[in-house]
Design a protein around this motif. Structure first.
Motif, PDB file in Angstrom:
ATOM      1  N   GLN A   1      44.132 -46.651  84.811  1.00 48.12           N
ATOM      2  CA  GLN A   1      43.822 -47.731  85.733  1.00 48.12           C
ATOM      3  C   GLN A   1      43.887 -47.290  87.191  1.00 48.12           C
ATOM      4  OE1 GLN A   1      43.048 -51.187  85.216  1.00 48.12           O
ATOM      5  NE2 GLN A   1      42.485 -50.313  83.250  1.00 48.12           N
ATOM      6  N   LEU A   2      44.558 -46.155  87.440  1.00 46.36           N
ATOM      7  CA  LEU A   2      44.695 -45.692  88.828  1.00 46.36           C
ATOM      8  C   LEU A   2      43.414 -44.980  89.253  1.00 46.36           C
ATOM      9  CD1 LEU A   2      48.330 -44.282  88.703  1.00 46.36           C
ATOM     10  CD2 LEU A   2      47.585 -46.592  89.222  1.00 46.36           C
ATOM     11  N   SER A   3      43.133 -45.038  90.548  1.00 50.31           N
ATOM     12  CA  SER A   3      41.896 -44.456  91.069  1.00 50.31           C
ATOM     13  C   SER A   3      42.114 -42.994  91.465  1.00 50.31           C
ATOM     14  CB  SER A   3      41.433 -45.260  92.289  1.00 50.31           C
ATOM     15  OG  SER A   3      40.549 -44.491  93.061  1.00 50.31           O
ATOM     16  N   ILE A   4      41.406 -42.082  90.757  1.00 52.00           N
ATOM     17  CA  ILE A   4      41.526 -40.657  91.095  1.00 52.00           C
ATOM     18  C   ILE A   4      40.969 -40.350  92.495  1.00 52.00           C
ATOM     19  CG2 ILE A   4      40.624 -38.358  90.529  1.00 52.00           C
ATOM     20  CD1 ILE A   4      41.331 -38.719  87.756  1.00 52.00           C
ATOM     21  N   PRO A   5      39.794 -40.925  92.889  1.00 56.43           N
ATOM     22  CA  PRO A   5      39.316 -40.629  94.248  1.00 56.43           C
ATOM     23  C   PRO A   5      40.342 -40.997  95.327  1.00 56.43           C
ATOM     24  CG  PRO A   5      37.568 -41.628  92.975  1.00 56.43           C
ATOM     25  CD  PRO A   5      38.799 -41.685  92.118  1.00 56.43           C
ATOM     26  N   LEU A   6      40.965 -42.191  95.192  1.00 53.65           N
ATOM     27  CA  LEU A   6      41.952 -42.594  96.199  1.00 53.65           C
ATOM     28  C   LEU A   6      43.176 -41.674  96.153  1.00 53.65           C
ATOM     29  CD1 LEU A   6      41.908 -46.513  96.111  1.00 53.65           C
ATOM     30  CD2 LEU A   6      40.911 -44.967  97.799  1.00 53.65           C
ATOM     31  N   GLY A   7      43.627 -41.348  94.931  1.00 54.23           N
ATOM     32  CA  GLY A   7      44.799 -40.484  94.799  1.00 54.23           C
ATOM     33  C   GLY A   7      44.548 -39.090  95.336  1.00 54.23           C
ATOM     34  N   ALA A   8      43.353 -38.535  95.012  1.00 58.30           N
ATOM     35  CA  ALA A   8      43.023 -37.183  95.479  1.00 58.30           C
ATOM     36  C   ALA A   8      42.857 -37.165  96.993  1.00 58.30           C
ATOM     37  CB  ALA A   8      41.749 -36.696  94.793  1.00 58.30           C
ATOM     38  N   ALA A   9      42.185 -38.205  97.536  1.00 54.31           N
ATOM     39  CA  ALA A   9      42.023 -38.285  98.990  1.00 54.31           C
ATOM     40  C   ALA A   9      43.388 -38.337  99.662  1.00 54.31           C
ATOM     41  CB  ALA A   9      41.203 -39.521  99.364  1.00 54.31           C
ATOM     42  N   ASN A  10      44.299 -39.126  99.082  1.00 56.37           N
ATOM     43  CA  ASN A  10      45.626 -39.240  99.673  1.00 56.37           C
ATOM     44  C   ASN A  10      46.392 -37.926  99.604  1.00 56.37           C
ATOM     45  OD1 ASN A  10      46.326 -41.444 101.087  1.00 56.37           O
ATOM     46  ND2 ASN A  10      47.330 -42.536  99.420  1.00 56.37           N
ATOM     47  N   THR A  11      46.181 -37.164  98.505  1.00 48.84           N
ATOM     48  CA  THR A  11      46.827 -35.852  98.406  1.00 48.84           C
ATOM     49  C   THR A  11      46.341 -34.954  99.535  1.00 48.84           C
ATOM     50  OG1 THR A  11      46.855 -36.137  96.013  1.00 48.84           O
ATOM     51  CG2 THR A  11      47.319 -33.941  96.842  1.00 48.84           C
ATOM     52  N   ALA A  12      45.013 -34.929  99.747  1.00 50.59           N
ATOM     53  CA  ALA A  12      44.447 -34.101 100.820  1.00 50.59           C
ATOM     54  C   ALA A  12      44.962 -34.555 102.188  1.00 50.59           C
ATOM     55  CB  ALA A  12      42.925 -34.165 100.772  1.00 50.59           C
ATOM     56  N   ILE A  13      45.046 -35.886 102.379  1.00 50.75           N
ATOM     57  CA  ILE A  13      45.519 -36.417 103.664  1.00 50.75           C
ATOM     58  C   ILE A  13      46.963 -36.008 103.911  1.00 50.75           C
ATOM     59  CG2 ILE A  13      46.189 -38.584 104.795  1.00 50.75           C
ATOM     60  CD1 ILE A  13      43.594 -39.790 103.626  1.00 50.75           C
ATOM     61  N   LEU A  14      47.770 -36.069 102.858  1.00 52.94           N
ATOM     62  CA  LEU A  14      49.187 -35.729 103.027  1.00 52.94           C
ATOM     63  C   LEU A  14      49.361 -34.231 103.291  1.00 52.94           C
ATOM     64  CD1 LEU A  14      51.689 -37.419 103.030  1.00 52.94           C
ATOM     65  CD2 LEU A  14      52.122 -36.776 100.685  1.00 52.94           C
ATOM     66  N   ILE A  15      48.551 -33.388 102.613  1.00 51.35           N
ATOM     67  CA  ILE A  15      48.608 -31.949 102.864  1.00 51.35           C
ATOM     68  C   ILE A  15      48.213 -31.664 104.317  1.00 51.35           C
ATOM     69  CG2 ILE A  15      47.517 -29.744 102.291  1.00 51.35           C
ATOM     70  CD1 ILE A  15      47.353 -30.715  99.394  1.00 51.35           C
ATOM     71  N   THR A  16      47.174 -32.383 104.810  1.00 53.54           N
ATOM     72  CA  THR A  16      46.741 -32.213 106.197  1.00 53.54           C
ATOM     73  C   THR A  16      47.867 -32.588 107.157  1.00 53.54           C
ATOM     74  OG1 THR A  16      44.553 -32.870 105.445  1.00 53.54           O
ATOM     75  CG2 THR A  16      44.896 -32.777 107.820  1.00 53.54           C
ATOM     76  N   SER A  17      48.535 -33.704 106.846  1.00 51.35           N
ATOM     77  CA  SER A  17      49.664 -34.134 107.668  1.00 51.35           C
ATOM     78  C   SER A  17      50.753 -33.055 107.690  1.00 51.35           C
ATOM     79  CB  SER A  17      50.218 -35.448 107.117  1.00 51.35           C
ATOM     80  OG  SER A  17      51.414 -35.784 107.750  1.00 51.35           O
ATOM     81  N   GLY A  18      51.031 -32.473 106.518  1.00 51.69           N
ATOM     82  CA  GLY A  18      52.037 -31.412 106.445  1.00 51.69           C
ATOM     83  C   GLY A  18      51.615 -30.176 107.219  1.00 51.69           C
TER      84      GLY A  18
END
Lengths: 254, 111
Positions: A82-99
């Motif tokens: 039920q979870l959205s992979i595009p949103l989850g993957a985008a958030n992973t990339a965003i968090l890595i960028t933040s780091g």
């Protein structure tokens, strides 16, 4: 150089070190540390001890996930999808960028570039807030679909997935109820992670304000370094949450 | 003291000299993390049977190690810090393994 002796006389020590290293000794250098390196290491050591308690703290949640995933595997497969992979993957990339920008911020503090430090801290904050924004969108979707555990939790689409256009295996009513366990863990784990990020963003505002005053531009970088450790640790937690919650059950056959 | 870099801490094992990691290294780490995020998403759609979770966790662990070594500077820290970090994860693994071995063996032979 015998630091143990001169360190008891701050002024003597200051001039001695300044002569040797040709830069101003930090007013933040505490007299109970023999050397700057020792003071720095003590700060890093203390921060890591705190992070070890965080490993144990998040570890409890990860253990709960592991155990219930074993017990209610079918319910976990369906609800994970039920979870959205595009949103989850985008958030992973965003968090890595933040780091990445946080790491650059630590570098900017170390080479004493005040403007760059402020810029990188602001970028770290921006991507951190973007992550939380996407998380809010995901939470809102769960609210609308009645996937928040509790009295209004709706299991009908897990019992009769065809009626909702889902290509999932129908679950027996008792197993369908166990999808609540997955969603409870989803909200507990991502919620605790988001709480850490909200605290982190608050600390980032404070550090940016202090950096703008030039407090970390004289070689005193411990607050920036230690906050960096905290921020990267929170990143690491997400690096595990993303595959465990979003990806692991993408293949119902497995 | 900072004449040259002493990564293995031979001269002064008590305290590591401070090592500044360059933005180039951070850039490489950043690219690696993004690439492996892509790989882990792709791998999730390939049917690997029971190895799907194994691969996903292996990639996540690899990314975590890269973050710890470079973004968190542990590669360039003293032995004290390295040991502290390692002992934390080791203790966590021991706790998980022992607790899990209890839970999964409770109904042993009853299914």
């Amino acid at each position: 150089m015998d630091n143990a002796i001169v360190a008891t006389h701050p002024h003597t020590h200051e001039t001695a070190v300044a002569a040797e290293h040709e830069h101003i000794v930090l007013p933040q250098h505490r007299h109970h540390f023999e050397t700057k390196e020792q003071q720095r290491e003590a700060a890093t050591f203390g921060m890591w001890l705190f992070l070890l308690t965080e490993i144990m703290f998040f570890g409890g949640l990860f253990f709960a996930y592991l155990l219930y995933r074993n017990w209610y595997h079918d319910a976990f497969v369906v609800s994970s999808n039920q979870l959205s992979i595009p949103l989850g993957a985008a958030n992973t990339a965003i968090l890595i960028t933040s780091g990445f920008f946080m790491a650059l911020g630590v570098w900017a503090a170390e080479v004493q570039k005040k403007g760059l430090l402020v810029l990188f801290l602001v970028l770290t904050t921006f991507f951190g807030v973007a992550f939380l924004g996407i998380k809010a969108v995901e939470y809102h979707e769960k609210w609308e679909k009645h996937h928040i555990p509790g009295a209004h939790f709706d299991v009908s689409e897990f019992i009769n997935p065809q009626a909702y256009g889902l290509k999932e295996k129908p679950l027996a009513p008792d197993m369908a109820q166990k999808t609540q366990v997955f969603f409870f863990l989803y909200f507990a784990m991502t919620g605790m992670h988001a709480f850490h990020m909200i605290l982190g963003v608050g600390l980032l505002f404070w550090l940016t304000w202090r950096a703008n005053r030039g407090e970390f531009s004289s070689g005193y970088v411990a607050p920036i370094e230690n906050f960096g450790l905290y921020w990267h640790f929170v990143d690491i937690v997400w690096l595990f949450l993303f595959p465990l919650l979003y990806l692991i059950n993408r293949h119902p056959g497995s | 003291m900072s004449e040259y870099h002493d990564p293995s801490n031979v001269i002064n094992p008590e305290h590591a000299d401070h090592h500044i990691i360059t933005p180039v290294t951070y850039g490489i780490v950043f690219a690696t993390l993004l690439v492996f995020t892509g790989i882990t998403v792709g791998a999730a759609y390939v049917d690997l049977g029971i190895f799907n979770p194994v691969v996903a966790l292996a990639i996540a662990s690899f990314k975590a190690v890269v973050v710890i070594l470079f973004f968190m500077h542990v590669k360039y820290q003293s032995k004290l810090i390295k040991l502290t970090v390692a002992s934390g994860f080791f203790t966590f693994l021991v706790l998980i393994t022992m607790t899990m071995s209890d839970y999964i063996s409770r109904a042993w032979g009853l299914w």
